[in-house]
Design an enzyme around this catalytic site. Structure first.
Site, PDB file in Angstrom:
ATOM      1  N   PHE A   1      16.830   0.074   6.113  1.00  0.00           N
ATOM      2  CA  PHE A   1      16.350  -1.225   5.608  1.00  0.00           C
ATOM      3  C   PHE A   1      15.990  -1.185   4.116  1.00  0.00           C
ATOM      4  O   PHE A   1      15.620  -2.202   3.548  1.00  0.00           O
ATOM      5  CB  PHE A   1      15.142  -1.704   6.424  1.00  0.00           C
ATOM      6  CG  PHE A   1      13.968  -0.750   6.441  1.00  0.00           C
ATOM      7  CD1 PHE A   1      13.073  -0.699   5.380  1.00  0.00           C
ATOM      8  CD2 PHE A   1      13.774   0.109   7.516  1.00  0.00           C
ATOM      9  CE1 PHE A   1      11.993   0.181   5.395  1.00  0.00           C
ATOM     10  CE2 PHE A   1      12.694   0.995   7.535  1.00  0.00           C
ATOM     11  CZ  PHE A   1      11.807   1.027   6.468  1.00  0.00           C
TER      12      PHE A   1
ATOM     13  N   ASN B   1       6.155  -8.996   5.239  1.00  0.00           N
ATOM     14  CA  ASN B   1       4.757  -8.968   5.684  1.00  0.00           C
ATOM     15  C   ASN B   1       3.770  -9.306   4.563  1.00  0.00           C
ATOM     16  O   ASN B   1       2.641  -8.848   4.563  1.00  0.00           O
ATOM     17  CB  ASN B   1       4.445  -7.633   6.362  1.00  0.00           C
ATOM     18  CG  ASN B   1       4.787  -6.460   5.463  1.00  0.00           C
ATOM     19  OD1 ASN B   1       5.081  -6.651   4.282  1.00  0.00           O
ATOM     20  ND2 ASN B   1       4.715  -5.256   5.989  1.00  0.00           N
TER      21      ASN B   1
ATOM     22  N   LYS C   1       3.797  -9.839  -2.160  1.00  0.00           N
ATOM     23  CA  LYS C   1       5.253  -9.756  -2.106  1.00  0.00           C
ATOM     24  C   LYS C   1       5.856 -11.151  -2.315  1.00  0.00           C
ATOM     25  O   LYS C   1       5.157 -12.169  -2.171  1.00  0.00           O
ATOM     26  CB  LYS C   1       5.676  -9.160  -0.765  1.00  0.00           C
ATOM     27  CG  LYS C   1       5.170  -7.719  -0.574  1.00  0.00           C
ATOM     28  CD  LYS C   1       5.680  -7.135   0.733  1.00  0.00           C
ATOM     29  CE  LYS C   1       5.200  -5.704   0.910  1.00  0.00           C
ATOM     30  NZ  LYS C   1       5.736  -5.099   2.152  1.00  0.00           N
TER      31      LYS C   1
ATOM     32  N   GLU D   1      -0.444   4.472  -7.749  1.00  0.00           N
ATOM     33  CA  GLU D   1       0.144   3.125  -7.753  1.00  0.00           C
ATOM     34  C   GLU D   1      -0.464   2.249  -8.854  1.00  0.00           C
ATOM     35  O   GLU D   1       0.236   1.421  -9.441  1.00  0.00           O
ATOM     36  CB  GLU D   1      -0.040   2.480  -6.374  1.00  0.00           C
ATOM     37  CG  GLU D   1       0.810   3.176  -5.317  1.00  0.00           C
ATOM     38  CD  GLU D   1       0.761   2.537  -3.941  1.00  0.00           C
ATOM     39  OE1 GLU D   1       1.633   2.862  -3.106  1.00  0.00           O
ATOM     40  OE2 GLU D   1      -0.144   1.708  -3.682  1.00  0.00           O
TER      41      GLU D   1
ATOM     42  N   ARG E   1      -7.100  -2.116   3.264  1.00  0.00           N
ATOM     43  CA  ARG E   1      -6.095  -1.890   4.329  1.00  0.00           C
ATOM     44  C   ARG E   1      -6.517  -2.584   5.625  1.00  0.00           C
ATOM     45  O   ARG E   1      -5.693  -3.117   6.355  1.00  0.00           O
ATOM     46  CB  ARG E   1      -5.894  -0.380   4.582  1.00  0.00           C
ATOM     47  CG  ARG E   1      -5.054   0.343   3.544  1.00  0.00           C
ATOM     48  CD  ARG E   1      -3.569   0.006   3.542  1.00  0.00           C
ATOM     49  NE  ARG E   1      -2.811   0.498   4.660  1.00  0.00           N
ATOM     50  CZ  ARG E   1      -1.487   0.674   4.646  1.00  0.00           C
ATOM     51  NH1 ARG E   1      -0.770   0.415   3.542  1.00  0.00           N
ATOM     52  NH2 ARG E   1      -0.854   1.074   5.711  1.00  0.00           N
TER      53      ARG E   1
ATOM     54  N   HIS F   1       1.390  -5.773  -0.011  1.00  0.00           N
ATOM     55  CA  HIS F   1       1.319  -4.309  -0.020  1.00  0.00           C
ATOM     56  C   HIS F   1      -0.094  -3.896  -0.404  1.00  0.00           C
ATOM     57  O   HIS F   1      -0.699  -4.533  -1.262  1.00  0.00           O
ATOM     58  CB  HIS F   1       2.295  -3.725  -1.051  1.00  0.00           C
ATOM     59  CG  HIS F   1       1.996  -2.293  -1.385  1.00  0.00           C
ATOM     60  ND1 HIS F   1       2.490  -1.242  -0.644  1.00  0.00           N
ATOM     61  CD2 HIS F   1       1.196  -1.740  -2.343  1.00  0.00           C
ATOM     62  CE1 HIS F   1       2.030  -0.100  -1.139  1.00  0.00           C
ATOM     63  NE2 HIS F   1       1.233  -0.371  -2.171  1.00  0.00           N
TER      64      HIS F   1
ATOM     65  N   THR G   1       1.458  -2.502   9.251  1.00  0.00           N
ATOM     66  CA  THR G   1       2.767  -2.857   8.676  1.00  0.00           C
ATOM     67  C   THR G   1       3.507  -3.914   9.494  1.00  0.00           C
ATOM     68  O   THR G   1       4.004  -4.895   8.935  1.00  0.00           O
ATOM     69  CB  THR G   1       3.650  -1.578   8.592  1.00  0.00           C
ATOM     70  OG1 THR G   1       2.885  -0.530   8.004  1.00  0.00           O
ATOM     71  CG2 THR G   1       4.905  -1.838   7.794  1.00  0.00           C
TER      72      THR G   1
ATOM     73  N   TYR H   1       8.586   2.969  -3.254  1.00  0.00           N
ATOM     74  CA  TYR H   1       8.976   3.154  -1.853  1.00  0.00           C
ATOM     75  C   TYR H   1       9.774   4.442  -1.677  1.00  0.00           C
ATOM     76  O   TYR H   1      10.712   4.479  -0.872  1.00  0.00           O
ATOM     77  CB  TYR H   1       9.770   1.935  -1.378  1.00  0.00           C
ATOM     78  CG  TYR H   1       8.925   0.675  -1.235  1.00  0.00           C
ATOM     79  CD1 TYR H   1       7.802   0.657  -0.398  1.00  0.00           C
ATOM     80  CD2 TYR H   1       9.243  -0.487  -1.930  1.00  0.00           C
ATOM     81  CE1 TYR H   1       7.021  -0.494  -0.263  1.00  0.00           C
ATOM     82  CE2 TYR H   1       8.466  -1.642  -1.794  1.00  0.00           C
ATOM     83  CZ  TYR H   1       7.363  -1.630  -0.957  1.00  0.00           C
ATOM     84  OH  TYR H   1       6.589  -2.764  -0.821  1.00  0.00           O
TER      85      TYR H   1
HETATM   86  P1  IDP Z   1       2.869  -0.484   4.520  1.00  0.00           P
HETATM   87  O1  IDP Z   1       3.407  -1.604   3.653  1.00  0.00           O
HETATM   88  O2  IDP Z   1       2.027  -0.999   5.662  1.00  0.00           O
HETATM   89  O3  IDP Z   1       2.162   0.598   3.733  1.00  0.00           O
HETATM   90  P2  IDP Z   1       5.156   1.321   4.753  1.00  0.00           P
HETATM   91  O4  IDP Z   1       5.527   2.148   5.942  1.00  0.00           O
HETATM   92  O5  IDP Z   1       4.675   2.027   3.536  1.00  0.00           O
HETATM   93  O6  IDP Z   1       4.111   0.218   5.259  1.00  0.00           O
HETATM   94  O7  IDP Z   1       6.439   0.452   4.391  1.00  0.00           O
HETATM   95  C1  IDP Z   1       6.508  -0.264   3.184  1.00  0.00           C
HETATM   96  C2  IDP Z   1       7.209  -1.579   3.431  1.00  0.00           C
HETATM   97  O8  IDP Z   1       8.560  -1.366   3.852  1.00  0.00           O
HETATM   98  C3  IDP Z   1       6.606  -2.433   4.556  1.00  0.00           C
HETATM   99  O9  IDP Z   1       5.455  -3.154   4.163  1.00  0.00           O
HETATM  100  C4  IDP Z   1       7.771  -3.339   4.883  1.00  0.00           C
HETATM  101  O10 IDP Z   1       7.926  -4.375   3.929  1.00  0.00           O
HETATM  102  C5  IDP Z   1       8.952  -2.366   4.766  1.00  0.00           C
HETATM  103  N1  IDP Z   1       9.233  -1.743   6.062  1.00  0.00           N
HETATM  104  C6  IDP Z   1       8.598  -0.688   6.630  1.00  0.00           C
HETATM  105  N2  IDP Z   1       9.111  -0.372   7.833  1.00  0.00           N
HETATM  106  C7  IDP Z   1      10.106  -1.274   8.056  1.00  0.00           C
HETATM  107  C8  IDP Z   1      11.043  -1.475   9.137  1.00  0.00           C
HETATM  108  O11 IDP Z   1      11.040  -0.778  10.156  1.00  0.00           O
HETATM  109  N3  IDP Z   1      11.931  -2.501   8.991  1.00  0.00           N
HETATM  110  C9  IDP Z   1      11.955  -3.310   7.897  1.00  0.00           C
HETATM  111  N4  IDP Z   1      11.109  -3.142   6.844  1.00  0.00           N
HETATM  112  C10 IDP Z   1      10.190  -2.146   6.918  1.00  0.00           C
HETATM  113 MG    MG Z   2       2.871   2.034   2.469  1.00  0.00          MG
END
Ligand code: IDP
Ligand code: MG
Length: 152
Positions: free
Chosen positions: A57, A112, A9, A126, A85, A115, A91, A49
């Site tokens: 968000f 974070n 990212k 993907e 993973r 991805h 996450t 997404y």
């Molecule tokens: P992942 O990246 O661990 O697969 P996902 O639930 O698929 O997690 O969410 C994708 C991305 O969306 C996350 O990596 C993060 O950047 C963002 N995201 C997810 N949940 C939140 C939240 O509660 N607040 C802010 N950003 C979030």
């Molecule tokens: Mg995800």
């Protein structure tokens, strides 16, 4: 061999973490078979997404992911989806274990750094989303042979 998709990212690039992150996959014996840098189109972000477009968000996430460059990679190896993973961590980086990429390099849910595909089926979709077949490569990877030999 299983393949999975990784996106570094914008925060990973902005903070100069690309090399440190890449080395973790190589050290594990996973092979990079595709890699490129680009600006993600808004439509791609909505597709990628799609499970989050209704979240409050999402706007911030889309802006962040499309206004700055990202690096996409396809990683190949034994149980690559699950292993990657595990290396990436959960996450919410604040809760990610030390030793995982998110645990070591972030303390945030939104920023974070990385991805990774969350299932074999998602990985297939993907990879197709971001790579053409001719952008994926096949080559000998000694690290992989070494790990295979020591497993048998
Ligand atoms: P992942 O990246 O661990 O697969 P996902 O639930 O698929 O997690 O969410 C994708 C991305 O969306 C996350 O990596 C993060 O950047 C963002 N995201 C997810 N949940 C939140 C939240 O509660 N607040 C802010 N950003 C979030
Ligand atoms: Mg995800």
């Amino acid at each position: 061999m299983e393949q999975t998709l990784i996106l570094l990212k914008p925060d990973a690039l902005q903070r100069g973490l690309v090399g440190s992150i890449l080395s973790r996959f190589e050290n594990k014996g996973l092979k990079i078979v595709g890699l490129k840098m680009f600006h993600m189109a808004k439509e791609k972000s909505k597709e990628h997404y799609s499970h989050l477009v209704d979240k409050p968000f999402y706007h911030d996430l889309e802006k962040f992911m499309t206004h700055h460059p990202v690096i996409a990679m396809v990683i190949e190896g034994k149980e690559a989806v699950e292993v990657v993973r595990l290396i990436v961590g959960p996450t919410n980086a604040s809760k990610a274990p030390a030793g995982s990429i998110r645990g070591d390099f972030s303390n945030s849910t939104s920023r974070n750094v990385i991805h990774a595909s969350d299932s074999k089926e998602t990985a297939k979709n993907e990879i197709t989303r971001f790579f053409k077949p001719e952008e994926l490569f096949s080559y000998a990877f000694k690290n992989e042979d070494y790990l295979k030999a020591s497993d048998e």
